[in-house]
Design an enzyme around this catalytic site. Structure first.
Site, short mmCIF file in Angstrom:
data_model
loop_
_atom_site.label_atom_id
_atom_site.label_comp_id
_atom_site.label_asym_id
_atom_site.label_seq_id
_atom_site.Cartn_x
_atom_site.Cartn_y
_atom_site.Cartn_z
N ASP A 258 3.08 2.11 -4.91
CA ASP A 258 3.08 2.16 -6.38
C ASP A 258 3.68 3.46 -6.92
O ASP A 258 4.36 3.46 -7.94
CB ASP A 258 1.69 1.89 -6.97
CG ASP A 258 0.60 2.83 -6.49
OD1 ASP A 258 0.83 3.59 -5.52
OD2 ASP A 258 -0.49 2.81 -7.09
N ASP B 105 -4.09 0.50 -9.85
CA ASP B 105 -5.53 0.27 -10.00
C ASP B 105 -5.92 0.01 -11.45
O ASP B 105 -6.67 -0.92 -11.75
CB ASP B 105 -6.31 1.46 -9.45
CG ASP B 105 -6.07 1.69 -7.98
OD1 ASP B 105 -5.49 0.80 -7.33
OD2 ASP B 105 -6.47 2.75 -7.47
N GLU C 129 0.83 -1.21 0.00
CA GLU C 129 0.00 0.00 0.00
C GLU C 129 0.86 1.26 0.00
O GLU C 129 1.81 1.36 0.77
CB GLU C 129 -0.91 0.00 1.24
CG GLU C 129 -2.29 0.54 0.97
CD GLU C 129 -3.08 -0.32 0.01
OE1 GLU C 129 -3.21 0.06 -1.17
OE2 GLU C 129 -3.57 -1.39 0.42
N HIS C 130 0.51 2.18 -0.89
CA HIS C 130 1.25 3.44 -1.06
C HIS C 130 2.70 3.18 -1.49
O HIS C 130 3.60 3.95 -1.17
CB HIS C 130 1.20 4.29 0.22
CG HIS C 130 -0.17 4.85 0.48
ND1 HIS C 130 -0.65 5.96 -0.17
CD2 HIS C 130 -1.17 4.43 1.30
CE1 HIS C 130 -1.88 6.22 0.25
NE2 HIS C 130 -2.22 5.31 1.14
N GLY D 52 -16.02 4.77 -3.04
CA GLY D 52 -15.35 5.27 -1.85
C GLY D 52 -14.95 4.19 -0.87
O GLY D 52 -14.69 4.46 0.29
#
Length: 394
Positions: A47, A189, A44-45, A138
């Site tokens: 890329d 994504d 996570e975070h 969301g």
């Protein structure tokens, strides 16, 4: 039913066609396409730091049906009640002299961005289209990339011309998100929505933009996605600020990106700014965890994978500071249950979903426990690794 049953692509397509016939009487859709959301298992975070990520495509998809119009007007209708209004927009086919620009409603910017960046073939006319999606908005499962990739695939079907490479297709959709909603996302994504494959997660090297499939089809284990139903808006300052912190850390370490840094480099640098230090510590550790987790998944070592998931969550909570009390609570509840290997927040953070790896035979027990003890209203679905974007027959 406590666990949400995923609506099939065929059912979504049927709903889209019925809506199209209602909104555009006297006309029938001629092409259809779909693209999935995703859940990131770990990484996570990382890329936008040239690191590694390990997502899988979800069975939830965005479906678009439509046909060419008789003029140069593009009409797009969404059935989602979670988006801002109006839910029907019209705009002209972009030209060099008259490019599209962002505006309102917000949801239409994702569509406009893709139309503006679609360079595979010229749009000779406008089109009429209807969008139907069951990807939670969301929720940190990339409803935006699902919409972008579905629209790009729809335009491929409409023009009869496919993008030469899947990588370029993903990059076009990423550019759309950067330029129109103004969200400086990494490549993960769009990449997984384009390239997902049933029964597999996808390890993506965000520097080389190469992906390698990792089998995830053991019937004795399952992936449970729990939606906190706390929504986040990441186009605020939080996401760009963290990105900036990472680039500042890389500069202080004299590295091209944090992908090239080690924990030893970080400790030696004696960075005075504790915030910059913590952001870098998360990213460097997370890149290593993602590689280790991938190897453990290849060995069917779910215990190790689960431990790395929890380490990832703790780092996102403490060092990157993108979790929230609802996500922390969901992870604590899940990991206190027998048969759970690990759990973590997934997605950008500030709400959304957790992802939990657990034994298949304890799903109902775990869900009931979380539901009974969570100080909120969570929803649940079991995620099976699914295929990426495709054209649909009508």
């Amino acid at each position: 039913m406590t666990i949400t049953q995923v609506v099939s692509v065929d059912e979504l397509k049927k709903e889209a066609v019925e809506k199209f016939l209602q909104v555009f009487p006297g006309s029938s859709p001629t092409v259809a396409a779909c693209a999935p959301g995703r859940v990131n298992l770990i990484g996570e975070h990382t890329d936008y730091n040239d690191g590694f990520v390990l997502p899988m495509a979800l069975p939830q998809v965005t479906v678009i049906v439509g046909c060419k119009s008789a003029d140069d007007v593009i009409t797009v209708v969404t059935t989602s009640v979670s988006t801002d209004e109006p839910r029907k927009v019209q705009f002209p086919v972009p030209t060099h002299e008259r490019p599209l620009v962002p505006g309102t409603p917000k949801w239409a910017n994702y569509v406009k961005g893709v139309v503006q960046n679609f360079n595979v073939a010229p749009l000779s006319t406008g089109f009429n289209s209807v969008i139907v999606s069951n990807v939670p908005l969301g929720g940190g499962v990339s409803s935006s990339a699902s919409l972008e990739v579905a629209m790009f695939t729809f335009l491929e079907a409409l023009t009869g011309v496919k993008c030469e490479s899947l990588k370029e297709k993903a990059l076009c959709c990423q550019r759309a998100e950067h330029q129109f909603p103004g969200m400086p996302c990494g490549i993960m994504d769009q990449f997984i929505s384009v390239m997902g494959q049933r029964g597999h997660a996808l390890l993506i090297d965000c520097r080389s933009m190469e992906g390698s499939l990792v089998r995830l089809d053991d019937a004795t284990v399952a992936v449970l996605v729990t939606n906190s139903n706390v929504k986040h808006e990441l186009t605020g300052s939080e996401y760009p600020t963290r990105r900036k912190h990472c680039y500042e850390a890389a500069a202080l370490l004299e590295k091209k990106s944090l992908r090239d840094a080690t924990m030893e480099d970080l400790e030696k640098a004696n960075i005075d700014d504790v915030i910059i230090y913590r952001r870098a510590r998360h990213v460097i550790g997370e890149i290593t965890r993602t590689g280790d987790a991938t190897e453990s998944l290849k060995r069917n070592d779910y215990v190790t994978f689960g431990k790395l998931m929890v380490e990832s969550h703790n780092s996102l909570r403490d060092d990157y500071e993108v979790s929230c009390k609802e996500l922390d609570e969901l992870v604590t509840l899940a990991t206190s249950c027998d048969g759970v290997f690990g759990s973590r927040m997934t997605g950008g953070g500030f709400g959304g979903c957790t992802v939990t790896l657990l034994k298949s035979d304890v799903i109902d027990t775990v869900v009931e426990y979380i539901k009974a003890n969570f100080d909120g209203t969570a929803t649940f679905f079991v995620a099976s690794p699914s295929d990426g974007a495709c054209e649909l027959s009508l």
